[in-house]
Scaffold this active site. Structure first.
Site, mmCIF file in Angstrom:
data_model
loop_
_atom_site.group_PDB
_atom_site.id
_atom_site.type_symbol
_atom_site.label_atom_id
_atom_site.label_comp_id
_atom_site.label_asym_id
_atom_site.label_seq_id
_atom_site.Cartn_x
_atom_site.Cartn_y
_atom_site.Cartn_z
ATOM 1 N N THR A 3 28.711 -9.081 -9.959
ATOM 2 C CA THR A 3 27.803 -9.767 -10.549
ATOM 3 C C THR A 3 27.921 -11.311 -10.269
ATOM 4 O OG1 THR A 3 28.954 -10.061 -12.688
ATOM 5 C CG2 THR A 3 27.326 -8.523 -12.716
ATOM 6 N N ASN B 265 37.786 -7.920 -12.329
ATOM 7 C CA ASN B 265 36.892 -6.711 -12.611
ATOM 8 C C ASN B 265 35.795 -6.971 -13.528
ATOM 9 O OD1 ASN B 265 38.298 -4.364 -10.778
ATOM 10 N ND2 ASN B 265 39.966 -5.502 -11.659
ATOM 11 N N GLU C 285 45.538 -6.388 -8.250
ATOM 12 C CA GLU C 285 44.433 -7.310 -8.459
ATOM 13 C C GLU C 285 45.034 -8.221 -9.579
ATOM 14 O OE1 GLU C 285 40.406 -5.107 -7.205
ATOM 15 O OE2 GLU C 285 41.079 -4.983 -9.376
ATOM 16 N N LYS D 263 44.536 -1.142 3.284
ATOM 17 C CA LYS D 263 44.071 -2.143 2.220
ATOM 18 C C LYS D 263 43.837 -1.425 0.690
ATOM 19 C CE LYS D 263 40.395 -2.367 0.550
ATOM 20 N NZ LYS D 263 40.008 -2.109 -0.889
ATOM 21 N N THR E 122 41.688 2.732 -4.466
ATOM 22 C CA THR E 122 40.904 2.321 -3.564
ATOM 23 C C THR E 122 41.575 1.826 -2.399
ATOM 24 O OG1 THR E 122 39.511 1.636 -5.578
ATOM 25 C CG2 THR E 122 38.881 0.639 -3.513
ATOM 26 N N THR F 136 39.034 -6.279 0.403
ATOM 27 C CA THR F 136 38.124 -6.555 -0.586
ATOM 28 C C THR F 136 38.556 -7.275 -1.489
ATOM 29 O OG1 THR F 136 38.850 -4.609 -1.753
ATOM 30 C CG2 THR F 136 36.433 -4.404 -0.181
#
Length: 400
Positions: free
Chosen positions: A400, A395, A265, A175, A186, A148
């Protein structure tokens, strides 16, 4: 025999077939080996995704033949419709491969709270199912299709021998990049072995490895709704479990966990925190994870600031009882450790050059923090990364 690293990823287990196909943000990975012994570990989040409900039920007898994994949608908080959609993907897999529906495990990752776009995912799944094979490129495609916000695929495979000389293999992929902590994150992990072990022994071995690996990774402190790690055995190699199998499984899981931390991230640096001198293993876990979870430690790492005060502060609120006047702290890399505090004495007051050395190390891509509370013989290691502005950007714009 020394453990040997293999480069074919999850396809290092020769009888396992895999595939991966992606269209835009939606990907589907298939792992296939008929009638495998399989066990799992899942998120402890009270809110958990539909595929976990399905997979737990299908694994009740300890057997599985295929796993279908989708990225782009978590299928979480989707109620009965989510169960229906997960089962629809499982049924597609079962029909294509000619196996019972109950022999298919399901896993998902992506945005929470949205129904699965089946009109998009089913054609992607069909394409993936048509491409099963056992090659390095198949393993790479499978590892890529489940990503992702990850920036790199994550794979590891080894060959090792039992004490009686029996050769076996362990291979895996995963992942994970954000929503990592406090137990797994996650993250989806899929590990295979050819060593024939009972369901009970496989579960014990997986639980032990996860305690040392995926449960010791912190990227941002948020626990996911979809965490799933499945370990399956093709049952092709006969042998009795011994510590060499655990060593190989630990190696694969820890390697994958460290790859997750490195790919956190927005991360620029990898942090390893070693806590020693503890009265119990639980104390060592609490201290190491308190440090690696600290936003202030993580931002200090991002800014290459050897602010050891943040480290000892995180130790202090970890919940572990220790004497702050008898603590040692160092900042280092693979080659050296720079002592900042030794047995409660701050070294940098008299040797300011040590602070300069620590600052230089903090600019590197890998930073190792070691702490010792001198209370006992237990130690452990946690893994994490820095916290950067890029994490906020990723994040803030996720849906969006």
């Amino acid at each position: 025999m020394i453990m040997k690293n293999l480069d074919n990823g999850i396809c290092s287990i020769g009888s396992v077939q895999v595939s991966g196909y992606r269209e835009g943000k939606y990907g589907v990975t298939i792992i296939y080996h008929e009638n495998s012994t399989c066990v799992g570990v899942y998120t402890t989040n009270k809110v958990y995704a539909a595929p976990i409900t399905i997979t737990r039920k299908h694994l009740e007898n300890g057997k599985i033949s295929a796993i279908i994994v989708n990225s782009g949608n978590a299928n979480c908080y989707t109620k009965e419709e989510g169960i229906k959609n997960g089962l629809e993907l499982a049924q597609l897999t079962a029909d294509t491969l000619g196996i019972p529906l109950e022999d298919v495990a399901v896993a998902s990752t992506g945005v929470i709270g949205r129904q699965m776009p089946m009109d998009i995912l089913k054609p992607v799944a069909e394409k993936s199912l048509s491409q099963l094979g056992n090659s390095k490129s198949h393993a790479s495609d499978a590892a890529n299709a489940i990503l992702t916000t990850d920036t790199v695929k994550k794979e590891c495979a080894v060959e090792h021998t039992l004490k009686d000389g029996t050769t076996f293999r362990v291979a895996g992929m995963c992942k994970g990049s954000g929503m990592i902590a406090p137990n797994m994150g996650t993250m989806l992990g899929f590990i295979t072995t050819d060593l024939k072990l009972s369901q009970e022994k496989l579960q014990e071995a997986l639980n032990e490895s996860i305690r040392k690996s995926f449960n010791m990774v912190v990227v941002d402190g948020d626990e996911s709704t979809n965490d799933t790690v499945l370990l399956l055995s093709t049952d092709e190699v006969c042998g009795e479990y011994d510590e060499n199998f655990q060593e190989a499984l630990d190696y694969v899981c820890i390697s994958l966990a460290k790859q997750i931390a490195r790919d956190g991230e927005g991360a620029d640096k990898f942090m390893q925190v070693e806590a020693g001198g503890c009265r119990t293993l639980d104390d060592a876990i609490l201290i190491s994870k308190s440090i690696v979870s600290s936003s202030l430690v993580k931002t200090a790492l991002a800014g290459a600031d050897p602010n050891w005060g943040r480290i000892i502060s995180a130790m202090g609120y970890s919940g572990v009882d220790f004497d702050p006047d008898n603590v040692s702290i160092s900042i280092g890399n693979q080659d050296k450790d720079v002592p900042i505090v030794e047995d409660g004495v701050v070294t940098t007051y008299d040797k300011p050059e040590l602070l300069e050395e620590a600052e230089a190390i903090m600019k590197e891509k890998t930073v190792i923090i070691k702490v010792d509370i001198h209370e006992g013989d237990y130690s452990t290691t946690a893994y994490g990364c820095d916290l950067t502005c890029e994490y906020v950007h990723i994040n803030a714009d996720y849906t969006t």
